[in-house]
Design an enzyme around this catalytic site. Structure first.
Site, mmCIF file in Angstrom:
data_model
loop_
_atom_site.group_PDB
_atom_site.id
_atom_site.type_symbol
_atom_site.label_atom_id
_atom_site.label_comp_id
_atom_site.label_asym_id
_atom_site.label_seq_id
_atom_site.Cartn_x
_atom_site.Cartn_y
_atom_site.Cartn_z
ATOM 1 C CE LYS A 25 -2.255 -4.404 1.448
ATOM 2 N NZ LYS A 25 -3.213 -3.746 0.562
ATOM 3 N NE ARG A 128 -11.139 1.174 -1.187
ATOM 4 C CZ ARG A 128 -9.995 0.785 -0.641
ATOM 5 N NH1 ARG A 128 -9.226 -0.083 -1.261
ATOM 6 N NH2 ARG A 128 -9.627 1.273 0.525
ATOM 7 C CB SER A 174 -7.618 8.863 5.755
ATOM 8 O OG SER A 174 -6.969 8.315 4.611
ATOM 9 C CG ASP A 323 -5.820 -2.124 7.017
ATOM 10 O OD1 ASP A 323 -6.868 -1.574 6.640
ATOM 11 O OD2 ASP A 323 -4.691 -1.741 6.656
ATOM 12 C CE LYS A 350 -10.168 1.155 5.521
ATOM 13 N NZ LYS A 350 -9.085 2.086 5.226
ATOM 14 N NE ARG A 354 -11.556 -5.052 4.477
ATOM 15 C CZ ARG A 354 -10.285 -4.681 4.360
ATOM 16 N NH1 ARG A 354 -9.732 -3.893 5.271
ATOM 17 N NH2 ARG A 354 -9.579 -5.110 3.332
#
Ligand code: S3P
Length: 436
Positions: A25, A128, A174, A323, A350, A354
């Site tokens: 991705k 977000r 990030s 992830d 996210k 999460r």
């Protein structure tokens, strides 16, 4: 996947066979962005045809890039004709769907292009944080307004303009923020430098090299400088399978007794492979063969069932497997003893929170999990019970808990899991093929 709910029961037999999970991705988004600005045409193979990456590709078509497919049976392979740095203003607002990567990286490019546009997304994306990219881009002179109901959130209105180079110290690890600044820097006269507090995925840096963008990386990998303005030069590319998608099967085969799966041509970029290292540390039996190390490394992974034990995930490992944490938590629930996953507050922003969604669902299955501001501690080993769980519209929560269902008692149903299509089209078919 048409249905918004999926049910699995405890696997009646071991998981065996071979799988090729779809393309990566992160790399797919970046290939679309850079290919769209490139001079010339390139053959793209194994692009991820998920909703997120197709949204990014459509956005690039709105800017004037052309996508030509000559085999409708293989939409993952196409010819991408770039705009030679002459994109056109999009006639309509750009839909980023569910994708933080799509929106944040695109904002970096659009901030430096000579027109105005609007980026919007779904409910999850509009909740977000976008300030993390708006702040450094504003230091470069970008005109970006966050107009969402929630402060600092999408939709974004961008008036593209000429930017100034900056040296920017990232406040968080990030890859999206790093890449947004580097992409803006690519279009800006002078040298733009980004310093990150920890290593994050380096696909942008590798693709800069692939497309001939002058970029240098310090020996420790933490400081990246791009020299602009520079035009990408189109060059064919094959995208490896996504290790984040492969991770679901690595865990499933590790927790369903007797399993043996081979996963083909999985990306093994060292900034993304911590899931393999951590699972191995927990006792997983994962072997790598047919390794190729050019550009983006990849190889075949063979995973066999093995009893797992708990581990402590280190601070440095967190960005590398951010992830994969939901599915790592599933492995931890089936591992003997304690697994600590801390220094991972980023998980809260996210596609869902999460930390809360993973801990909540594990507990609903009878697992022992404690929630912390920055992570979770799981004590594994006790059997999990199937139940009905919410995915919270989060693809990785849906797929992770379906893997748990393969080794839990009774039936496990995941609700609101349509968003699996944002990263792993064909997941339900792979699940069926392995469990039928
Ligand atoms: C990504 C970076 C990570 C990751 C996301 C993809 C990327 O996000 O969670 O799924 O492609 O750059 P952050 O940069 O916000 O950590």
């Amino acid at each position: 996947m048409s249905s918004d709910r999926l049910t699995v029961c405890r696997a009646a037999h071991p998981l065996r066979g071979e799988l090729t999970v779809p393309g990566d991705k992160s790399i797919s988004h970046r290939v679309a962005l850079l290919g769209a600005l490139a001079r010339g045409s390139m053959q793209v193979r194994n692009y991820l045809c998920s909703e997120d990456c197709l949204n990014t590709l459509r956005a690039m078509e709105q800017l004037g890039a052309r996508v030509c497919r000559d085999d409708e049976a293989h939409p993952e392979n196409f010819c991408l004709h770039g705009t030679a740095m002459q994109p056109v203003a999009p006639a309509r607002p750009i839909d980023c769907g569910n994708s933080g990567t799509g929106m944040r990286l695109m904002a970096g490019l659009l901030a430096a292009l000579p027109f105005s546009c609007r980026l919007f997304g779904d409910e999850s994306l509009c909740a977000r944080p976008m300030k993390r990219i708006i702040d450094p881009l504003a230091l470069m002179g970008a005109q970006i307004r966050a107009c969402g109901a929630k402060p600092g959130c999408a939709p974004l209105e961008i008036d593209g303009t000429r930017l100034q180079p900056i040296c920017y110290e990232l406040p968080m690890a990030s890859a999206q923020v790093k890449s947004a600044v580097l992409l803006a820097g690519m279009l800006t006269q002078g040298t733009t430098t980004v310093r990150q507090p920890a290593l994050t995925r380096d696909h942008t840096e590798r693709l800069f090299e692939h497309f001939g963008i002058p970029c240098s990386v310090s020996p420790d990998g933490l400081e990246i400088a791009v020299c602009g303005p520079a035009m990408p030069v189109a060059r064919d590319i094959t995208i490896p399978a996504d290790i984040s998608s492969a991770a679901f099967w690595l865990v499933a085969a590790s927790i369903v007794p007797g399993s043996e799966l081979c996963l083909r041509r999985v990306g093994l970029n060292p900034t993304r492979d911590a899931i393999i290292r951590v699972l191995r540390r927990m006792g997983a039996d994962i072997r790598i063969s047919n390794r190729s190390d050019s550009g983006e490394p990849y190889g075949d992974l063979t995973v066999r069932y093995a009893p797992l034990h708990g581990t402590e995930v280190t601070r440095e490992e967190i960005p590398n497997l951010i992830d994969e944490i939901p599915v790592l938590a599933i492995a931890a629930a089936f591992a003997e003893g304690r697994t600590a996953i801390r220094n991972a507050a980023e998980l809260r922003v996210k596609e869902s929170d999460r930390i809360a969604t993973t801990v909540g669902n594990l507990r609903a299955m009878g697992g022992q999990a404690e929630e912390y501001d920055d992570g979770m501690v799981i004590t594994g080993g006790a059997p999990l019970r199937g139940t009905t769980l919410d995915s919270y519209g989060d693809h990785r929560i849906a797929m992770g808990f379906l893997m748990a269902g393969l080794a839990a008692e009774g039936d496990t149903t995941l609700l609101r899991c349509r968003n699996i299509n944002t990263s792993y089209p064909g997941f339900a078919d792979h699940l069926r093929a392995l469990t039928d």
